[in-house]
Motif scaffolding. Sequence first.
Motif, PDB file in Angstrom:
ATOM      1  N   THR A   1      24.578  20.691  60.930  1.00  0.00           N
ATOM      2  CA  THR A   1      23.362  20.474  60.146  1.00  0.00           C
ATOM      3  C   THR A   1      23.189  19.058  59.603  1.00  0.00           C
ATOM      4  O   THR A   1      22.053  18.616  59.388  1.00  0.00           O
ATOM      5  CB  THR A   1      23.313  21.454  58.964  1.00  0.00           C
ATOM      6  OG1 THR A   1      24.473  21.266  58.142  1.00  0.00           O
ATOM      7  CG2 THR A   1      23.275  22.897  59.462  1.00  0.00           C
ATOM      8  N   GLN A   2      24.272  18.340  59.372  1.00  0.00           N
ATOM      9  CA  GLN A   2      24.135  17.021  58.751  1.00  0.00           C
ATOM     10  C   GLN A   2      23.938  15.935  59.808  1.00  0.00           C
ATOM     11  O   GLN A   2      24.557  15.969  60.872  1.00  0.00           O
ATOM     12  CB  GLN A   2      25.348  16.722  57.871  1.00  0.00           C
ATOM     13  CG  GLN A   2      25.461  17.698  56.698  1.00  0.00           C
ATOM     14  CD  GLN A   2      26.492  17.266  55.671  1.00  0.00           C
ATOM     15  OE1 GLN A   2      26.968  16.138  55.682  1.00  0.00           O
ATOM     16  NE2 GLN A   2      26.843  18.185  54.777  1.00  0.00           N
ATOM     17  N   LYS A   3      23.077  14.995  59.501  1.00  0.00           N
ATOM     18  CA  LYS A   3      22.694  13.965  60.474  1.00  0.00           C
ATOM     19  C   LYS A   3      23.697  12.821  60.540  1.00  0.00           C
ATOM     20  O   LYS A   3      23.945  12.267  61.604  1.00  0.00           O
ATOM     21  CB  LYS A   3      21.301  13.422  60.136  1.00  0.00           C
ATOM     22  CG  LYS A   3      20.193  14.471  60.219  1.00  0.00           C
ATOM     23  CD  LYS A   3      20.065  15.007  61.633  1.00  0.00           C
ATOM     24  CE  LYS A   3      18.904  15.980  61.772  1.00  0.00           C
ATOM     25  NZ  LYS A   3      18.825  16.553  63.131  1.00  0.00           N
ATOM     26  N   THR A   4      24.238  12.440  59.405  1.00  0.00           N
ATOM     27  CA  THR A   4      25.221  11.364  59.372  1.00  0.00           C
ATOM     28  C   THR A   4      26.602  11.972  59.169  1.00  0.00           C
ATOM     29  O   THR A   4      26.822  12.703  58.205  1.00  0.00           O
ATOM     30  CB  THR A   4      24.908  10.364  58.244  1.00  0.00           C
ATOM     31  OG1 THR A   4      23.585   9.852  58.423  1.00  0.00           O
ATOM     32  CG2 THR A   4      25.891   9.219  58.262  1.00  0.00           C
ATOM     33  N   LEU A   5      27.504  11.664  60.076  1.00  0.00           N
ATOM     34  CA  LEU A   5      28.817  12.294  60.041  1.00  0.00           C
ATOM     35  C   LEU A   5      29.928  11.255  60.060  1.00  0.00           C
ATOM     36  O   LEU A   5      29.924  10.331  60.872  1.00  0.00           O
ATOM     37  CB  LEU A   5      28.997  13.219  61.253  1.00  0.00           C
ATOM     38  CG  LEU A   5      28.061  14.425  61.362  1.00  0.00           C
ATOM     39  CD1 LEU A   5      28.225  15.092  62.714  1.00  0.00           C
ATOM     40  CD2 LEU A   5      28.321  15.408  60.230  1.00  0.00           C
ATOM     41  N   LYS A   6      30.867  11.438  59.147  1.00  0.00           N
ATOM     42  CA  LYS A   6      32.125  10.691  59.177  1.00  0.00           C
ATOM     43  C   LYS A   6      33.223  11.706  59.451  1.00  0.00           C
ATOM     44  O   LYS A   6      33.545  12.544  58.605  1.00  0.00           O
ATOM     45  CB  LYS A   6      32.381   9.973  57.850  1.00  0.00           C
ATOM     46  CG  LYS A   6      33.691   9.192  57.842  1.00  0.00           C
ATOM     47  CD  LYS A   6      33.898   8.479  56.502  1.00  0.00           C
ATOM     48  CE  LYS A   6      35.219   7.713  56.482  1.00  0.00           C
ATOM     49  NZ  LYS A   6      35.443   7.034  55.178  1.00  0.00           N
ATOM     50  N   LEU A   7      33.777  11.651  60.638  1.00  0.00           N
ATOM     51  CA  LEU A   7      34.771  12.621  61.079  1.00  0.00           C
ATOM     52  C   LEU A   7      36.160  11.996  61.039  1.00  0.00           C
ATOM     53  O   LEU A   7      36.350  10.856  61.467  1.00  0.00           O
ATOM     54  CB  LEU A   7      34.472  13.077  62.512  1.00  0.00           C
ATOM     55  CG  LEU A   7      33.043  13.545  62.825  1.00  0.00           C
ATOM     56  CD1 LEU A   7      32.912  13.830  64.313  1.00  0.00           C
ATOM     57  CD2 LEU A   7      32.686  14.771  62.002  1.00  0.00           C
ATOM     58  N   ILE A   8      37.106  12.749  60.513  1.00  0.00           N
ATOM     59  CA  ILE A   8      38.513  12.375  60.648  1.00  0.00           C
ATOM     60  C   ILE A   8      39.070  13.225  61.783  1.00  0.00           C
ATOM     61  O   ILE A   8      39.030  14.458  61.737  1.00  0.00           O
ATOM     62  CB  ILE A   8      39.327  12.627  59.362  1.00  0.00           C
ATOM     63  CG1 ILE A   8      38.671  11.925  58.178  1.00  0.00           C
ATOM     64  CG2 ILE A   8      40.765  12.163  59.553  1.00  0.00           C
ATOM     65  CD1 ILE A   8      38.616  10.416  58.292  1.00  0.00           C
ATOM     66  N   VAL A   9      39.554  12.545  62.811  1.00  0.00           N
ATOM     67  CA  VAL A   9      40.022  13.231  64.008  1.00  0.00           C
ATOM     68  C   VAL A   9      41.530  13.034  64.129  1.00  0.00           C
ATOM     69  O   VAL A   9      42.041  11.924  63.954  1.00  0.00           O
ATOM     70  CB  VAL A   9      39.311  12.678  65.267  1.00  0.00           C
ATOM     71  CG1 VAL A   9      39.809  13.379  66.523  1.00  0.00           C
ATOM     72  CG2 VAL A   9      37.794  12.846  65.130  1.00  0.00           C
ATOM     73  N   ALA A  10      42.232  14.125  64.393  1.00  0.00           N
ATOM     74  CA  ALA A  10      43.685  14.077  64.564  1.00  0.00           C
ATOM     75  C   ALA A  10      44.026  14.197  66.041  1.00  0.00           C
ATOM     76  O   ALA A  10      43.418  15.005  66.759  1.00  0.00           O
ATOM     77  CB  ALA A  10      44.353  15.196  63.774  1.00  0.00           C
ATOM     78  N   ARG A  11      44.970  13.400  66.452  1.00  0.00           N
ATOM     79  CA  ARG A  11      45.448  13.466  67.837  1.00  0.00           C
ATOM     80  C   ARG A  11      46.926  13.805  67.829  1.00  0.00           C
ATOM     81  O   ARG A  11      47.735  13.110  67.220  1.00  0.00           O
ATOM     82  CB  ARG A  11      45.207  12.148  68.563  1.00  0.00           C
ATOM     83  CG  ARG A  11      45.819  12.130  69.979  1.00  0.00           C
ATOM     84  CD  ARG A  11      45.206  11.033  70.819  1.00  0.00           C
ATOM     85  NE  ARG A  11      43.775  11.234  70.909  1.00  0.00           N
ATOM     86  CZ  ARG A  11      42.900  10.231  71.069  1.00  0.00           C
ATOM     87  NH1 ARG A  11      43.331   8.992  71.139  1.00  0.00           N
ATOM     88  NH2 ARG A  11      41.610  10.490  71.148  1.00  0.00           N
ATOM     89  N   ALA A  12      47.268  14.871  68.524  1.00  0.00           N
ATOM     90  CA  ALA A  12      48.679  15.244  68.627  1.00  0.00           C
ATOM     91  C   ALA A  12      49.417  14.218  69.472  1.00  0.00           C
ATOM     92  O   ALA A  12      48.890  13.717  70.457  1.00  0.00           O
ATOM     93  CB  ALA A  12      48.808  16.628  69.255  1.00  0.00           C
ATOM     94  N   PRO A  13      50.625  13.857  69.080  1.00  0.00           N
ATOM     95  CA  PRO A  13      51.402  12.874  69.834  1.00  0.00           C
ATOM     96  C   PRO A  13      52.003  13.486  71.098  1.00  0.00           C
ATOM     97  O   PRO A  13      51.859  14.664  71.367  1.00  0.00           O
ATOM     98  CB  PRO A  13      52.486  12.472  68.837  1.00  0.00           C
ATOM     99  CG  PRO A  13      52.660  13.688  68.000  1.00  0.00           C
ATOM    100  CD  PRO A  13      51.304  14.323  67.887  1.00  0.00           C
ATOM    101  N   THR A  14      52.676  12.685  71.875  1.00  0.00           N
ATOM    102  CA  THR A  14      53.298  13.152  73.113  1.00  0.00           C
ATOM    103  C   THR A  14      54.811  12.992  73.045  1.00  0.00           C
ATOM    104  O   THR A  14      55.320  12.135  72.340  1.00  0.00           O
ATOM    105  CB  THR A  14      52.773  12.357  74.325  1.00  0.00           C
ATOM    106  OG1 THR A  14      53.170  11.004  74.195  1.00  0.00           O
ATOM    107  CG2 THR A  14      51.266  12.460  74.439  1.00  0.00           C
TER     108      THR A  14
ATOM    109  N   SER B   1      49.673  21.759  68.759  1.00  0.00           N
ATOM    110  CA  SER B   1      50.165  21.333  67.463  1.00  0.00           C
ATOM    111  C   SER B   1      50.955  20.046  67.636  1.00  0.00           C
ATOM    112  O   SER B   1      51.047  19.213  66.766  1.00  0.00           O
ATOM    113  CB  SER B   1      51.060  22.420  66.861  1.00  0.00           C
ATOM    114  OG  SER B   1      52.024  22.846  67.793  1.00  0.00           O
ATOM    115  N   ALA B   2      51.531  19.874  68.799  1.00  0.00           N
ATOM    116  CA  ALA B   2      52.078  18.574  69.210  1.00  0.00           C
ATOM    117  C   ALA B   2      51.763  18.436  70.687  1.00  0.00           C
ATOM    118  O   ALA B   2      51.673  19.412  71.410  1.00  0.00           O
ATOM    119  CB  ALA B   2      53.577  18.501  68.979  1.00  0.00           C
ATOM    120  N   GLN B   3      51.570  17.241  71.145  1.00  0.00           N
ATOM    121  CA  GLN B   3      51.351  17.021  72.556  1.00  0.00           C
ATOM    122  C   GLN B   3      52.692  16.766  73.199  1.00  0.00           C
ATOM    123  O   GLN B   3      53.469  15.948  72.753  1.00  0.00           O
ATOM    124  CB  GLN B   3      50.425  15.844  72.790  1.00  0.00           C
ATOM    125  CG  GLN B   3      50.088  15.651  74.251  1.00  0.00           C
ATOM    126  CD  GLN B   3      49.267  14.416  74.487  1.00  0.00           C
ATOM    127  OE1 GLN B   3      49.530  13.393  73.877  1.00  0.00           O
ATOM    128  NE2 GLN B   3      48.277  14.511  75.316  1.00  0.00           N
TER     129      GLN B   3
END
Length: 199
Positions: free
Chosen positions: A97-110, A192-194
């Motif tokens: 619903t919101q037009k302006t988004l600030k996303l915190i994205v997590a990336r699982a390590p390898t 949960s981990a890459q």
Amino acid sequence: MKGESGGEATNQTSEATVPPTANTFVVQVDATNVGKLGLNIEPGTLAVNSVKDTGLIAAWNHANPESQVHPNDQIVAVNGRHITTHGADALQEMIRTQKTLKLIVARAPTFSVRIDKRGGGKLGCAMDMDTLEIKAISGTGLVAAWNMWSPDLAVQPGDRLVEVNGKNAMAHGVGNVNAEASGTLGAMLRGSAQLHVLI
């Protein structure tokens, strides 16, 4: 759709000794004048299942190669609200619903895992063939043997297979990775981990 395998265990050697931790990065998009994000997100976890070739995230990825959003990343916060305090449903509604988004994205390590199937053993795990997510691991089989030999780098339900024998699911498609996983393979899991798994 799930696939299962089970069999005898063999010895494996760990290629790493310390399990890594996830890292996060910020993605900012403005949908005021343009279309949709172009993301397929898993309800309940906000894990990214796929990124479309068009949309706000595709444009972000093109402009920000150092912080691209990839499949298997997880959105953990939206406009200052974290998934652990506000829940996935509330964050998904904000994304919708919101037009302006600030996303915190997590990336699982390898990290790397070596499993040798040449002796005829089987992996001994159930996997969703559409997402390559590990659903269950049996008490016997090559994965169980790896987990016993390398508990710090254990493969767990929720991890995802993303690469097999150098074939990445993003570049080559899930079907090709699945086919490669049926034989002797080198694989990468992520959840949960890459994990980078050589099988």
